[in-house]
Write a protein that holds these residues in place. Structure first.
Motif, PDB file in Angstrom:
ATOM      1  N   LEU A 272      31.177  63.017 -52.066  1.00 53.70           N
ATOM      2  CA  LEU A 272      30.317  61.870 -52.314  1.00 53.70           C
ATOM      3  C   LEU A 272      31.117  60.582 -52.508  1.00 53.70           C
ATOM      4  N   SER A 273      32.389  60.735 -52.913  1.00 52.78           N
ATOM      5  CA  SER A 273      33.183  59.516 -53.126  1.00 52.78           C
ATOM      6  C   SER A 273      33.357  58.742 -51.809  1.00 52.78           C
ATOM      7  N   GLY A 392      21.997  60.203 -50.183  1.00 56.02           N
ATOM      8  CA  GLY A 392      22.478  60.100 -51.565  1.00 56.02           C
ATOM      9  C   GLY A 392      22.108  58.793 -52.240  1.00 56.02           C
ATOM     10  N   THR A 393      21.074  58.137 -51.731  1.00 55.37           N
ATOM     11  CA  THR A 393      20.586  56.892 -52.325  1.00 55.37           C
ATOM     12  C   THR A 393      19.295  57.232 -53.045  1.00 55.37           C
ATOM     13  N   VAL A 394      19.262  56.926 -54.336  1.00 54.38           N
ATOM     14  CA  VAL A 394      18.200  57.459 -55.189  1.00 54.38           C
ATOM     15  C   VAL A 394      16.950  56.585 -55.061  1.00 54.38           C
ATOM     16  N   PRO A 395      15.786  57.178 -54.725  1.00 56.01           N
ATOM     17  CA  PRO A 395      14.587  56.357 -54.574  1.00 56.01           C
ATOM     18  C   PRO A 395      13.939  55.967 -55.897  1.00 56.01           C
ATOM     19  N   LEU A 396      13.501  54.718 -55.954  1.00 59.49           N
ATOM     20  CA  LEU A 396      12.623  54.253 -57.034  1.00 59.49           C
ATOM     21  C   LEU A 396      11.313  53.917 -56.336  1.00 59.49           C
ATOM     22  N   PRO A 411      11.558  63.525 -66.882  1.00 59.14           N
ATOM     23  CA  PRO A 411      11.953  62.628 -67.973  1.00 59.14           C
ATOM     24  C   PRO A 411      13.337  62.962 -68.543  1.00 59.14           C
ATOM     25  N   THR A 412      13.741  64.232 -68.473  1.00 56.23           N
ATOM     26  CA  THR A 412      15.067  64.596 -68.998  1.00 56.23           C
ATOM     27  C   THR A 412      16.161  64.381 -67.946  1.00 56.23           C
ATOM     28  N   LEU A 413      15.779  64.077 -66.721  1.00 52.46           N
ATOM     29  CA  LEU A 413      16.666  63.875 -65.558  1.00 52.46           C
ATOM     30  C   LEU A 413      17.305  65.168 -65.053  1.00 52.46           C
ATOM     31  N   ALA A 414      17.007  66.285 -65.739  1.00 47.47           N
ATOM     32  CA  ALA A 414      17.713  67.527 -65.390  1.00 47.47           C
ATOM     33  C   ALA A 414      17.368  68.014 -63.982  1.00 47.47           C
ATOM     34  N   THR A 415      16.152  67.741 -63.511  1.00 51.06           N
ATOM     35  CA  THR A 415      15.800  68.199 -62.164  1.00 51.06           C
ATOM     36  C   THR A 415      15.413  67.027 -61.258  1.00 51.06           C
ATOM     37  N   SER A 416      15.676  65.804 -61.699  1.00 52.93           N
ATOM     38  CA  SER A 416      15.214  64.629 -60.947  1.00 52.93           C
ATOM     39  C   SER A 416      15.912  64.461 -59.606  1.00 52.93           C
ATOM     40  N   THR A 417      15.134  63.901 -58.640  1.00 50.60           N
ATOM     41  CA  THR A 417      15.752  63.417 -57.400  1.00 50.60           C
ATOM     42  C   THR A 417      15.484  61.916 -57.235  1.00 50.60           C
ATOM     43  N   GLY A 418      14.755  61.329 -58.189  1.00 49.55           N
ATOM     44  CA  GLY A 418      14.470  59.898 -58.098  1.00 49.55           C
ATOM     45  C   GLY A 418      13.646  59.448 -59.284  1.00 49.55           C
ATOM     46  N   PHE A 419      13.104  58.229 -59.175  1.00 51.46           N
ATOM     47  CA  PHE A 419      12.336  57.638 -60.277  1.00 51.46           C
ATOM     48  C   PHE A 419      10.985  57.171 -59.738  1.00 51.46           C
ATOM     49  N   LEU A 420       9.924  57.486 -60.496  1.00 48.91           N
ATOM     50  CA  LEU A 420       8.574  57.114 -60.072  1.00 48.91           C
ATOM     51  C   LEU A 420       7.921  56.230 -61.123  1.00 48.91           C
ATOM     52  N   TYR A 438      19.342  52.513 -66.480  1.00 55.65           N
ATOM     53  CA  TYR A 438      19.835  53.090 -67.723  1.00 55.65           C
ATOM     54  C   TYR A 438      20.604  54.391 -67.421  1.00 55.65           C
ATOM     55  N   ALA A 439      20.115  55.122 -66.432  1.00 55.33           N
ATOM     56  CA  ALA A 439      20.778  56.390 -66.072  1.00 55.33           C
ATOM     57  C   ALA A 439      22.039  56.147 -65.239  1.00 55.33           C
ATOM     58  N   TYR A 440      22.069  55.056 -64.500  1.00 59.68           N
ATOM     59  CA  TYR A 440      23.102  54.819 -63.489  1.00 59.68           C
ATOM     60  C   TYR A 440      24.550  54.899 -63.987  1.00 59.68           C
ATOM     61  N   PRO A 441      24.880  54.314 -65.167  1.00 56.13           N
ATOM     62  CA  PRO A 441      26.300  54.321 -65.563  1.00 56.13           C
ATOM     63  C   PRO A 441      26.854  55.709 -65.879  1.00 56.13           C
ATOM     64  N   ASP A 442      25.991  56.670 -66.173  1.00 55.33           N
ATOM     65  CA  ASP A 442      26.502  58.018 -66.456  1.00 55.33           C
ATOM     66  C   ASP A 442      26.764  58.720 -65.119  1.00 55.33           C
ATOM     67  N   ARG A 443      28.012  58.643 -64.665  1.00 60.09           N
ATOM     68  CA  ARG A 443      28.325  59.098 -63.304  1.00 60.09           C
ATOM     69  C   ARG A 443      27.928  60.552 -63.060  1.00 60.09           C
ATOM     70  N   GLU A 444      28.119  61.365 -64.092  1.00 57.01           N
ATOM     71  CA  GLU A 444      27.836  62.793 -63.899  1.00 57.01           C
ATOM     72  C   GLU A 444      26.336  63.015 -63.652  1.00 57.01           C
ATOM     73  N   VAL A 445      25.533  62.367 -64.500  1.00 52.82           N
ATOM     74  CA  VAL A 445      24.076  62.503 -64.357  1.00 52.82           C
ATOM     75  C   VAL A 445      23.639  61.914 -63.015  1.00 52.82           C
ATOM     76  N   TRP A 446      24.166  60.733 -62.700  1.00 55.63           N
ATOM     77  CA  TRP A 446      23.740  60.054 -61.471  1.00 55.63           C
ATOM     78  C   TRP A 446      24.092  60.887 -60.241  1.00 55.63           C
ATOM     79  N   GLU A 447      25.322  61.412 -60.239  1.00 56.42           N
ATOM     80  CA  GLU A 447      25.731  62.229 -59.087  1.00 56.42           C
ATOM     81  C   GLU A 447      24.860  63.466 -58.941  1.00 56.42           C
ATOM     82  N   SER A 448      24.451  64.027 -60.071  1.00 55.73           N
ATOM     83  CA  SER A 448      23.616  65.227 -59.959  1.00 55.73           C
ATOM     84  C   SER A 448      22.256  64.855 -59.350  1.00 55.73           C
ATOM     85  N   ILE A 449      21.749  63.655 -59.656  1.00 59.18           N
ATOM     86  CA  ILE A 449      20.481  63.214 -59.040  1.00 59.18           C
ATOM     87  C   ILE A 449      20.694  63.021 -57.532  1.00 59.18           C
TER      88      ILE A 449
END
Ligand code: ADP
Length: 477
Positions: A272-273, A392-396, A411-420, A438-449
């Motif tokens: 992904l890098s 790999g571009t997250v939809p809003l 809401p927990t982002l654990a299974t998210s693929t985007g934001f509605l 708000y989620a974006y700066p956490d690279r690990e969470v963002w990459e998992s999305i």
């Protein structure tokens, strides 16, 4: 039957579906598909753009179509797209001004009523009798109405069943009303249909089709409500038992960040890098500050009320306190184009509005963006969000129609693929953007999305199996 099908002719999303689905249906094999082999063939009008591309041999059918106003000559040519047989239907009303969708709605009305009837009649002149006529949108709906009338009287049509796919309900073919009368298709006596709709092709297709589907399950539910039903909701409710939703697929070969030649740097979810250089290239291309940590929002859209361009423009104003850059690519309604230009003028250091239709640029944007904006008022299926996820571009997006069915927002982002977000309002859009940023700066969470989105299966095979099951049920084979 369709008005357009890629690669022969493509104007919009219907062209993608009518091009890809028949190929995928013909390709169904065990172990994924245990049912009968499907002999799928396509009928298209012989548009001028097709004539320019395809060398035509002798017609495979040549007959007169009887109408109350006299006989109309029809010629049908056969060509192949990959291994898919395509019947090209020609006659005087097909190409008066040479466009797929004419600027003159009356010309269009006559073209598509003629095409619908000629394509139905064509089956009688070919050595091939289909089990199912599958029509799409208003352009071919009259064929199903005519089939409903004919199969009561003519044994040849008696066993044929019909499916109508709705890609876009608001376009009902109202300007085809005079052509319906001219070609002998009577007003419907069905009193559950609103009076105004009784000689429009799409409502009559809805009345006559044995099965109806929309291009997502969400949209199938929504069209039974006043907000999305365009005045037909009560009638559609009477047909709810035969109404389903099947998501469109995505051409995953054409849209693949690992092989896309338009990109500065190719990547997949294992590296992904390598997506990052695409963002820098895009910031450079549009003279935006080259900042890896500033979220880059992209929007790729027709400029139309449907797409909520105004919601995004005003929503970005509401969210002006947040750190983001935005590039908007689109063309269409001049007022919406101007509103995007105004936003750029207001935020010259972080907004770019590119008023064009440019597929290469769209590819660079899907790859270089962090977040795709898709605040649609309604969305029968939607392709842009699927492409974005694959890149790999997250939809809003607004939670409507196919967007709700393809994007997971946990809401927990654990299974998210985007934001509605729910309302097509700038404030709701801005709240959604706030959550994403708000989620974006956490690279690990963002990459998992990102990775969950990239791993979604939006293949045509999956859709084709759902259609094939519907065909099998319908034909009783
Ligand atoms: P719709 O068919 O309603 O316009 P979809 O999301 O289903 O919306 O499909 C839109 C398709 O058109 C996507 O492939 C998107 O990338 C493409 N598209 C829309 N606007 C542009 C543009 N200005 N330039 C290039 N591609 C565009």
């Amino acid at each position: 039957m369709a008005s357009e099908a890629a690669p022969l002719v493509k104007v919009g999303g219907l062209g993608d579906v009518a091009g890809s689905l028949p190929q995928a249906l013909r390709g169904l094999r065990p172990p994924f598909w245990q049912g009968p082999r499907l002999d799928v063939r396509l009928a298209l009008p012989l548009h001028r753009v097709i004539k320019e591309k395809v060398a035509l041999a002798e017609p495979v059918a040549d007959f007169m179509l009887a109408t109350p106003a006299g006989k109309q000559p029809v010629k049908v040519y056969l060509t192949h797209a990959a291994n898919l047989p395509v019947y090209l239907v020609d006659g005087p009303p097909i190409a008066p001004d040479g466009r797929v969708y004419s600027a003159d709605p009356l010309l269009d009305g006559e073209k598509y009523i003629f095409f619908s009837l000629a394509a139905l009649e064509m089956t009688r002149h070919l050595d091939w009798k289909p089990d199912i006529i599958h029509a799409n949108d208003w352009h071919t709906s009259a064929a199903l109405y005519a089939l409903g009338l004919r199969r009561r009287q003519e044994p040849f049509f008696e066993s044929m069943r019909s499916l109508l796919t709705i890609h876009n309900l608001p376009f009902m073919g109202k300007d085809a009303e005079p052509a319906m009368a001219k070609y002998g298709l009577p007003r419907s006596p069905e009193n559950r249909l609103p009076t105004w709709a009784r000689q429009f092709p799409l409502p009559l297709g809805l009345q006559s089709a044995d099965r109806i589907n929309t291009v997502s399950p969400g949209y199938a539910k929504e069209i039974t409500t006043p907000e999305f039903g365009c005045g037909l909701q009560d009638f559609i409710k009477t047909r709810q038992e035969v109404l389903t939703g099947i998501l469109n697929g995505l051409d995953q070969v054409d849209w693949d960040p690992a092989t896309d030649k338009a990109l500065a740097s190719r990547y997949d979810c294992a590296n992904l890098s390598s997506k990052l250089p695409n963002k820098a290239a895009l910031q450079n291309e549009f003279n935006l500050p080259v900042e890896a940590d500033t979220p880059l929002l992209v929007m790729i859209t027709r400029m139309d009320q449907q797409k909520g361009v105004d919601v995004a423009v005003n929503g970005l104003r509401v969210a002006a306190d947040l750190n983001w850059q935005a590039i908007i690519l689109g063309s269409g309604d001049p007022l919406l184009e101007t509103s995007c230009r105004s936003l750029e003028a207001e935020f010259p250091d972080r907004v770019r509005a590119i008023i064009q239709f440019d597929v290469g640029l769209s590819r660079r944007m899907y790859a270089g963006g962090d977040i795709l904006l898709m605040p649609s008022r309604y969305e029968p299926c939607g392709l842009a969000q699927m492409i974005a996820m694959r890149y790999g571009t997250v939809p809003l997006a607004r939670a409507t129609g196919g967007l709700r069915n393809t994007i997971l927002d946990d809401p927990t982002l654990a299974t998210s693929t985007g934001f509605l977000f729910d309302e097509a309002q700038p404030e709701a859009f801005a709240d959604g953007l706030r959550r994403a940023l708000y989620a974006y700066p956490d690279r690990e969470v963002w990459e998992s999305i990102q990775i969950r989105g990239m791993e979604q299966d939006f293949s045509w095979e999956k859709s084709a199996i759902a259609y094939a099951q519907l065909y099998v049920q319908l034909s009783g084979r």
